[in-house]
Design a protein around this motif. Structure first.
Motif, PDB file in Angstrom:
ATOM      1  N   CYS A  59      -1.148   1.979 -11.139  1.00 27.30           N
ATOM      2  CA  CYS A  59      -0.546   1.169 -10.396  1.00 27.30           C
ATOM      3  C   CYS A  59       0.533   0.563 -11.278  1.00 27.30           C
ATOM      4  N   ASN A  63      -2.705  -3.366 -12.492  1.00 25.08           N
ATOM      5  CA  ASN A  63      -3.695  -3.733 -12.449  1.00 25.08           C
ATOM      6  C   ASN A  63      -5.060  -3.386 -12.792  1.00 25.08           C
ATOM      7  N   ILE A  65      -8.410  -2.544 -11.919  1.00 18.17           N
ATOM      8  CA  ILE A  65      -8.430  -2.195 -10.856  1.00 18.17           C
ATOM      9  C   ILE A  65      -9.949  -2.065 -10.930  1.00 18.17           C
ATOM     10  N   ASN A  88      -1.186  -9.885 -10.349  1.00 17.52           N
ATOM     11  CA  ASN A  88      -0.133  -9.396  -9.081  1.00 17.52           C
ATOM     12  C   ASN A  88       0.395 -10.866  -7.855  1.00 17.52           C
ATOM     13  N   CYS A  94       0.176  -6.538  -1.705  1.00 16.04           N
ATOM     14  CA  CYS A  94       0.420  -4.837  -1.845  1.00 16.04           C
ATOM     15  C   CYS A  94      -0.746  -3.945  -0.657  1.00 16.04           C
ATOM     16  N   CYS A  98       1.612  -1.288   0.007  1.00 12.01           N
ATOM     17  CA  CYS A  98       1.589  -0.632  -1.107  1.00 12.01           C
ATOM     18  C   CYS A  98       1.252   1.273  -0.868  1.00 12.01           C
ATOM     19  N   GLN A 100      -0.925   4.065  -1.194  1.00 12.33           N
ATOM     20  CA  GLN A 100      -1.350   4.079  -2.399  1.00 12.33           C
ATOM     21  C   GLN A 100      -2.196   5.512  -2.425  1.00 12.33           C
ATOM     22  N   LEU A 103       0.359   6.220  -4.993  1.00 18.90           N
ATOM     23  CA  LEU A 103       0.318   5.109  -6.356  1.00 18.90           C
ATOM     24  C   LEU A 103      -1.662   5.056  -7.044  1.00 18.90           C
ATOM     25  N   CYS A 104      -1.951   3.586  -6.515  1.00 22.14           N
ATOM     26  CA  CYS A 104      -3.608   3.867  -7.369  1.00 22.14           C
ATOM     27  C   CYS A 104      -4.090   4.791  -7.060  1.00 22.14           C
ATOM     28  N   ILE A 120      -9.124   0.984  -2.968  1.00 25.33           N
ATOM     29  CA  ILE A 120      -8.327   0.378  -3.816  1.00 25.33           C
ATOM     30  C   ILE A 120      -7.213  -0.667  -3.128  1.00 25.33           C
ATOM     31  N   GLU A 124      -8.318  -4.558  -2.599  1.00 27.49           N
ATOM     32  CA  GLU A 124      -7.641  -5.872  -3.196  1.00 27.49           C
ATOM     33  C   GLU A 124      -6.678  -6.606  -1.800  1.00 27.49           C
ATOM     34  N   VAL A 452       5.500  -3.349  -4.862  1.00 27.81           N
ATOM     35  CA  VAL A 452       4.612  -3.272  -6.035  1.00 27.81           C
ATOM     36  C   VAL A 452       6.148  -3.968  -6.692  1.00 27.81           C
TER      37      VAL A 452
HETATM   38  S1  SF4 Z   1      -2.397  -1.442  -4.422  1.00 27.88           S
HETATM   39 FE1  SF4 Z   1      -0.533  -1.348  -4.866  1.00 27.88          FE
HETATM   40  S2  SF4 Z   1      -0.663  -3.197  -6.310  1.00 27.88           S
HETATM   41 FE2  SF4 Z   1      -2.048  -2.802  -5.370  1.00 27.88          FE
HETATM   42  S3  SF4 Z   1      -3.678  -2.002  -7.462  1.00 27.88           S
HETATM   43 FE3  SF4 Z   1      -2.317  -0.170  -5.844  1.00 27.88          FE
HETATM   44  S4  SF4 Z   1      -0.297   0.314  -6.579  1.00 27.88           S
HETATM   45 FE4  SF4 Z   1      -0.826  -1.269  -7.601  1.00 27.88          FE
END
Ligand code: SF4
Ligand SMILES: Cc1cc2nc3c(=O)[nH]c(=O)nc-3n(C[C@H](O)[C@H](O)[C@H](O)COP(=O)(O)OP(=O)(O)OC[C@H]3O[C@@H](n4cnc5c(N)ncnc54)[C@H](O)[C@@H]3O)c2cc1C
Length: 495
Positions: A59, A63, A65, A88, A94, A98, A100, A103-104, A120, A124, A452
């Protein structure tokens, strides 16, 4: 409480319910429903609480998480919100947009072990929507008001995130934007089926209620210069994004019926917000009943194809020069587009756009193949001899990416250094530019990127603007103290 976690072995990964294709393509509402409480707790409980949280490193905002997933699984939602919003500025945004999978969630350890990532982003979003519903998000009341004024150019995610962080510290913040509404690409680029506009305007209203001033329809380059802003503010942040569309280098690419993606998406978003847009009403920026060809393979292209489907296009085709695996857009969005009926022509590139006096009739395309990888590991695409084919079209949308506008000219400031790509040169850590007390953040520094990253840059620039202004205040204070002492020393003794 450990028994409430590590459920990835018994519970499958599940996204919030998606609306049925036939229903969702008939309107512009978001396609994912909200998690119900039980589902959010259950999905959060799949987290393995691993020692090294790769999701956090995946991320851009780092974050925390695993901790807010644990709190969600345990029903401690107010704490989960406090923790997630500490890093954030717009978690509900996001959570929705995002990518995802890159990313996360792509970095999640249980995804890597084949169990399917914890959802995730959806958790969120759920945490923050609950915070809004419960009234946990209240206008900012800084511990003390500071005298310094900050001017921010650009009301996109970078500018908004910086404004929030600076207002939290007590600065007087004014945001200038050339559009009539704040939000940048959140409001006029990204379509409502990914991000409903009320979600964006709720954030803007929150900032207004927190004391941030918005000056809309103010364009640097038309209504003022950087010098004007520097004269009016102690610090300036440039967060203007990138808006110069990359050209389509083939014959016929500037004719009638060939349009830029952002013009098309902005018209659609404005119409959805209730504005009267002549180019939409005339059909020039409306796909209804047309055969549409979208050229490009990024997020913008995916937004165009899916908007065209919702406008009632007769057929929508996406031409992309590489294969599916190499598409820069989010994989989730590509499969949503496929489900909604978009035809993908992978390994296909345009050679010419054909038109008659009445407008576009089609695109001459050619088959491509992937060749040798370059030094970055990316395979170049090469034309296949004899691979030409026609795609009939009434509307062609160019979605080939964006470069910066000429900022030195716009801001009338030759001392503002730019890179060879035209992005503003800013210190990688502080965001400070070559002009004193002028900082920059978001796409105008990185080139076209993600929301993000813009939020991260805006928050970091705000922190360094704060440090610079406090340092200057200290220096001024010391100078004033020194002057006062000198005054006393030099004053003739009174008898
Ligand atoms: S959705 Fe975006 S801001 Fe949220 S944890 Fe995943 S990468 Fe980070
Ligand atoms: C169609 C589309 C879809 C996208 N989808 C996604 C997605 O799903 N997920 C994701 O993470 N990212 C997505 N992105 C990328 C993301 O929107 C950007 O990376 C992000 O908005 C950049 O934020 P920013 O604040 O730097 O700039 P912007 O959001 O572009 O905001 C810049 C603001 O500056 C204003 N401005 C510009 N010039 C001037 C001037 N001279 N004077 C005054 N104001 C000015 C503009 O009006 C604008 O409001 C998408 C981008 C596009 C184009």
């Amino acid at each position: 409480m450990a028994e409430r976690l590590l459920k990835f072995v018994s519970i499958d990964a599940q996204m919030p319910n998606k609306r049925e294709v036939a229903k969702r393509t008939g309107d512009f509402h978001e396609i994912y429903a909200e998690f119900i409480t039980q589902k959010a707790n259950e999905q959060a409980s799949r987290c393995s609480q691993c020692g090294v949280p790769f999701c956090q490193t995946g991320c851009p905002l780092q974050n925390n998480i695993p901790d807010w997933l644990k709190m969600t699984a345990e029903g401690r939602l107010e704490e989960a919100y406090a923790l997630s919003s500490a890093t954030n500025s717009m978690p509900e945004i996001c959570g929705r947009i995002c990518p995802q999978d890159r990313l996360c969630e792509g970095a999640c350890v249980i995804e890597q072990s084949g169990h399917g990532a914890v959802t995730i982003g959806a958790v969120e979003r759920y945490i923050t929507e609950t915070a809004w519903d419960q009234g946990w998000i209240t206008p900012i009341t800084p511990p003390r008001e500071l005298a310094e004024h900050v001017g921010i150019v650009g009301a996109g995610p970078a500018g908004l995130a910086a404004a929030e962080a600076l207002r939290n510290k007590g600065y007087q913040v004014t945001i200038y934007d050339r559009y009539d509404r704040a939000g940048g690409l959140l409001i006029y680029g990204i379509p409502s089926f990914k991000l409903e506009k009320v979600v964006v305007s709720r954030r803007i209203e929150h900032l207004k209620a927190s004391g941030v001033t918005f000056v809309q329809n103010y364009e640097v380059g038309r209504n003022g210069t950087l010098a004007d802003l520097r004269a009016a503010h102690d610090c300036v942040l440039i967060a203007i994004g990138v808006y110069k569309a990359r050209p389509l280098p083939c014959p016929g690419s500037d004719g009638e019926g060939v349009v830029e993606a952002l013009d098309y998406l902005t018209a659609s978003n404005k119409t959805g917000l209730g504005d009267y847009i002549p180019a939409f009403e005339s059909g020039a920026l409306n796909a209804q009943g047309k055969r549409v060809v979208v050229i490009g393979g990024g997020d913008t292209a995916m937004d165009c194809v899916r908007t065209a489907i919702r406008q009632g296009a007769a057929k929508v085709t996406c031409l992309y020069r590489r294969d599916r695996a190499n598409m820069p857009g989010s994989a989730r969005e590509v499969s949503n587009a496929q489900d909604e009926g978009v035809v993908f022509e992978w390994l296909a590139a345009p050679k010419a756009v054909h038109a008659t006096s009445k407008g576009v009739t089609g695109v001459l395309a050619t088959r491509m193949r992937l060749g040798e990888a370059d030094s970055t590991g990316r395979q170049a695409s090469e034309e296949l001899v004899g691979g030409e084919f026609d795609v009939p079209a009434d509307l062609v949308i160019k979605a080939l990416g964006y470069d910066p506008e000429p900022v030195q000219t716009l801001f009338d400031e030759p001392a503002l250094k730019v890179s060879r790509w035209g992005t503003i040169r800013a210190d990688a850590i502080t965001g400070e530019t070559s002009v004193q007390n002028v900082f920059a953040a978001g796409d105008i520094v990185r080139g076209a990127s993600l929301v993000v990253w813009a939020i991260k840059d805006g928050r970091e620039a705000a922190e360094h603007m704060h440090q610079a202004m406090r340092k200057q205040a200290r220096q001024l204070g010391e100078a004033a103290q020194y002057a006062a002492q000198r005054d006393v020393t030099l004053k003739p003794a009174s008898f």
